[in-house]
Motif scaffolding. Structure first.
Motif, PDB file in Angstrom:
ATOM      1  N   HIS A 275       3.536   1.922   2.885  1.00 56.78           N
ATOM      2  CA  HIS A 275       4.404   3.094   2.770  1.00 56.78           C
ATOM      3  C   HIS A 275       3.584   4.356   3.041  1.00 56.78           C
ATOM      4  N   GLY A 276       4.166   5.291   3.771  1.00 63.10           N
ATOM      5  CA  GLY A 276       3.444   6.506   4.136  1.00 63.10           C
ATOM      6  C   GLY A 276       2.484   6.295   5.287  1.00 63.10           C
ATOM      7  N   PHE A 277       2.791   5.351   6.152  1.00 59.64           N
ATOM      8  CA  PHE A 277       1.925   5.002   7.282  1.00 59.64           C
ATOM      9  C   PHE A 277       2.111   6.028   8.398  1.00 59.64           C
ATOM     10  N   LEU A 278       1.063   6.807   8.661  1.00 57.88           N
ATOM     11  CA  LEU A 278       1.125   7.869   9.671  1.00 57.88           C
ATOM     12  C   LEU A 278       0.249   7.583  10.889  1.00 57.88           C
ATOM     13  N   GLU A 279      -0.276   6.359  10.967  1.00 54.81           N
ATOM     14  CA  GLU A 279      -1.063   5.918  12.114  1.00 54.81           C
ATOM     15  C   GLU A 279      -2.360   6.709  12.288  1.00 54.81           C
ATOM     16  N   TYR A 280      -2.943   7.059  11.119  1.00 59.42           N
ATOM     17  CA  TYR A 280      -4.258   7.660  11.173  1.00 59.42           C
ATOM     18  C   TYR A 280      -5.312   6.563  11.337  1.00 59.42           C
ATOM     19  N   GLU A 281      -6.523   6.985  11.596  1.00 60.37           N
ATOM     20  CA  GLU A 281      -7.584   6.052  11.967  1.00 60.37           C
ATOM     21  C   GLU A 281      -7.805   4.963  10.916  1.00 60.37           C
ATOM     22  N   ASN A 282      -7.923   5.349   9.631  1.00 59.37           N
ATOM     23  CA  ASN A 282      -8.207   4.361   8.587  1.00 59.37           C
ATOM     24  C   ASN A 282      -7.043   3.378   8.421  1.00 59.37           C
TER      25      ASN A 282
ATOM     26  N   LEU B  15       0.845  -1.193   0.000  1.00 54.24           N
ATOM     27  CA  LEU B  15       0.000   0.000   0.000  1.00 54.24           C
ATOM     28  C   LEU B  15       0.880   1.243   0.000  1.00 54.24           C
ATOM     29  N   ASN B  16       0.745   2.062  -1.022  1.00 52.46           N
ATOM     30  CA  ASN B  16       1.431   3.355  -1.080  1.00 52.46           C
ATOM     31  C   ASN B  16       0.397   4.437  -0.789  1.00 52.46           C
ATOM     32  N   ILE B  17       0.444   4.971   0.419  1.00 51.76           N
ATOM     33  CA  ILE B  17      -0.563   5.937   0.845  1.00 51.76           C
ATOM     34  C   ILE B  17      -0.148   7.331   0.402  1.00 51.76           C
TER      35      ILE B  17
ATOM     36  N   LEU C  43       5.833  -1.450   8.259  1.00 53.04           N
ATOM     37  CA  LEU C  43       5.169  -0.154   8.275  1.00 53.04           C
ATOM     38  C   LEU C  43       6.211   0.942   8.110  1.00 53.04           C
ATOM     39  N   CYS C  44       6.195   1.587   6.960  1.00 54.22           N
ATOM     40  CA  CYS C  44       7.136   2.674   6.678  1.00 54.22           C
ATOM     41  C   CYS C  44       6.458   3.979   7.051  1.00 54.22           C
ATOM     42  N   THR C  45       6.836   4.517   8.193  1.00 56.67           N
ATOM     43  CA  THR C  45       6.155   5.690   8.739  1.00 56.67           C
ATOM     44  C   THR C  45       6.812   6.980   8.272  1.00 56.67           C
TER      45      THR C  45
END
Length: 561
Positions: free
Chosen positions: A499-506, A450-452, A526-528
């Motif tokens: 990728h781009g995992f910022l620990e938001y709700e979704n 997943l590339n967020i 998890l690439c934060t």
């Protein structure tokens, strides 16, 4: 009596001392003589060794001098020297011709002429923007370069053909045509031309009849060049294997339905068309075609591709987004790679016989949010045609189309062969249904990437430090409701990378769902992104909670990067 005895002792002592002194003198003289003798012998030995070494050094110098006088490089075969010289700039190669007659012959028969090294900083064309970055009108420097190229071609050995000829410059059409004619006469095999002219120019017809040409590439800056009629184009190119044309003006012949047919271009294996202005319909059906690329054809309305040997297909930034009816047909039983990037959605789509498909990339271009039912069916047919893919990448537009509640007309066939799936998404709650739809259609998936896309201007997502604790958010309830439907997907998934995992709700809701129900899950990476300093300690606590989940059904290894 005592006086005489004492006197006698003194005389004997004096005599004894005198004898000792004489002995010492004799011993000293003997030692000195010995030392002189030993030093003399050592010096003689050293002199002999020095003479011997000097003689050897002189012999070595003579041998080295004789070795230096032998030119071993010139004795190498022509093919080896040509390969070495190809690694040097063309001017340096030309300068070797003054060394000797041998090197003059090497230069006159040099088969790989890359004149782009004359001025490597020149940027002739940019087909996506249509602008020149560093060339102005023809000047003396461009004329000198053209004269140098003509001189090299004219003075070549007539019996030595040209394997590769590359040049880029701004020059008149008459000069361009003259250089190409010279190259054709020298039996050039690969011709790569990047030019800018003051006005439209016609495609050089001397290229069409060439029997030696195997590869032809032509790029043009504004205003571009015109092709001759299809009847003329199809009368030649009997030996051509690769054709690349960029910035073609086709206002007078918007349909190329009879140019790249089964009977024409019999040897063509690779075709690339870029920035074809005025092109509305294209048919490609060359029997030997293996690689087809079509880009920046914004007025295209219909595309028909068929090839029994086609293995790679790339279509990018094509099709008229405002046209009433547009269509695409693809029939390629041996296709292995298909790249469908940033294209407008056509009204109809037919893709057949892609059972050998290994890799697929899909992305769309939309100017309006609403999409007609016909276009939605077209999207469904496109995905259906890609159902044999082993590796699939979807851009965010695909997920948005699948997520919209009004788009139930889009149906995904199961991707039974799919092992690797990469999704680009702006992860908000509106995209969750689309993700679930894709997961449902990937029952045998091994790796999920997943590339967020974090668009802070348009997307507002809440970061919650307590999200890793058991909670009942809307997203978690939704994912839990999909457990049975996604059971095949969850039983085979082994690797997850976000990728781009910022620990938001979704994001957290999905990660928790996969950890909880992914029985085969082995690794989650998890690439934060970066966070503010005040949140760093809270994040550490969250990660500690995550690493110690007691309710997770998998024993997956969790890593933060």
């Amino acid at each position: 009596m005592e006086t005489r005895s004492a006197a006698k002792k003194r005389e004997l002592l004096i005599l004894h001392n005198q004898n000792d002194q004489i002995g010492d003198d004799n011993s000293s003289r003997s030692t000195s003589i010995g030392r002189i003798t030993m030093e003399t012998r050592s010096a003689a030995k050293k002199r002999k060794l020095l003479i011997f070494y000097n003689q050897n050094d002189q012999i070595d110098d003579d041998k080295s001098s004789r070795c230096r006088s032998i030119d071993r490089i010139s004795d190498l075969p022509d093919a080896v020297l040509h390969h070495i010289l190809f690694l040097l700039p063309i001017k340096t190669v030309a300068q070797t011709s003054v060394l000797s007659k041998r090197w003059r012959d090497i230069w006159s028969s040099f088969p790989d002429l890359d004149f782009t090294t004359l001025n490597p900083n020149i940027i002739i064309s940019s087909t996506t923007t249509g602008r020149s970055h560093s060339l102005s009108k023809p000047n003396s420097q461009n004329s000198k370069e053209a004269d140098f190229i003509r001189q090299v071609l004219t003075l070549r050995d007539k019996h030595s053909g040209i394997r590769i000829l590359r040049f880029r410059s701004r020059l008149s059409f008459s000069r361009l045509n003259g250089l190409i004619r010279l190259a054709i006469r020298r039996n050039v095999q690969e011709l790569d031309v990047d030019v800018a002219t003051e006005d439209y120019f016609n495609f050089p017809r001397c290229v069409i009849a060439s029997e030696s040409l195997r590869v032809f590439k032509m790029k043009s800056l504004d205003p571009g060049f015109r092709l001759p009629p299809s009847s003329v184009m199809t009368s030649g190119f009997k030996s051509l294997q690769s054709l690349s044309l960029s910035r073609i003006i086709l206002n007078n012949q918007p349909s190329l339905s009879d140019m790249f047919t089964d009977s024409s271009f019999p040897m063509l294996k690779k075709l690339s068309l870029d920035a074809c202005f005025g092109l509305k319909h294209l048919l490609v059906g060359c029997r030997a075609i293996e690689d087809l690329t079509l880009e920046n054809c914004f007025q295209l309305q219909g595309l028909d591709v068929s090839g029994g040997k086609l293995e790679r297909l790339k279509i990018g930034s094509c099709f008229d987004v405002y046209v009433v009816k547009s269509w695409v047909k693809i029939n390629a039983p041996r296709l292995r790679i298909m790249l469908w990037k940033h294209n407008a959605i056509t009204d109809s789509c037919s893709i057949e016989n892609l059972s050998y498909l290994q890799e697929a990339y899909v992305g769309f271009f939309r100017v309006r949010e609403d999409i007609s039912v016909a276009k939605l069916h077209s999207v469904s047919n496109l995905f259906m045609g890609l159902s044999h893919a082993h590796c699939l990448t979807l851009e965010s537009q695909c997920i948005e189309i699948l997520s919209n509640s009004n788009y139930f007309a889009v149906y995904l066939n199961p991707f039974h062969n799919l092992k690797s799936l990469e999704l680009h998404t702006c992860f908000n709650k509106n995209n969750v249904p689309g993700l679930a739809c894709i997961f449902k259609s990937s029952p045998m998936l091994h790796t999920l990437i997943l590339n967020i896309i974090n668009d802070y201007k348009t997307v507002k997502r809440q970061w919650n430090k307590d999200m890793w604790e058991m909670s009942n958010s809307e997203e978690e309830k939704y994912w839990e409701s999909q457990t049975q439907i996604l059971k095949p997907f969850l039983q085979n998934l082994k690797v997850v990378k976000i990728h781009g995992f910022l620990e938001y709700e979704n994001e957290v809701s999905l990660a928790k769902f996969l950890l909880k129900h992914g029985k085969a899950l082995e690794e989650m990476i998890l690439c934060t992104g970066h966070c503010k300093a005040r949140y760093s300690l809270q994040r550490q606590k969250i990660r500690s909670q995550m690493m110690g989940f007691s309710w997770a059904s998998s024993s997956a290894k969790i890593a933060f990067h």
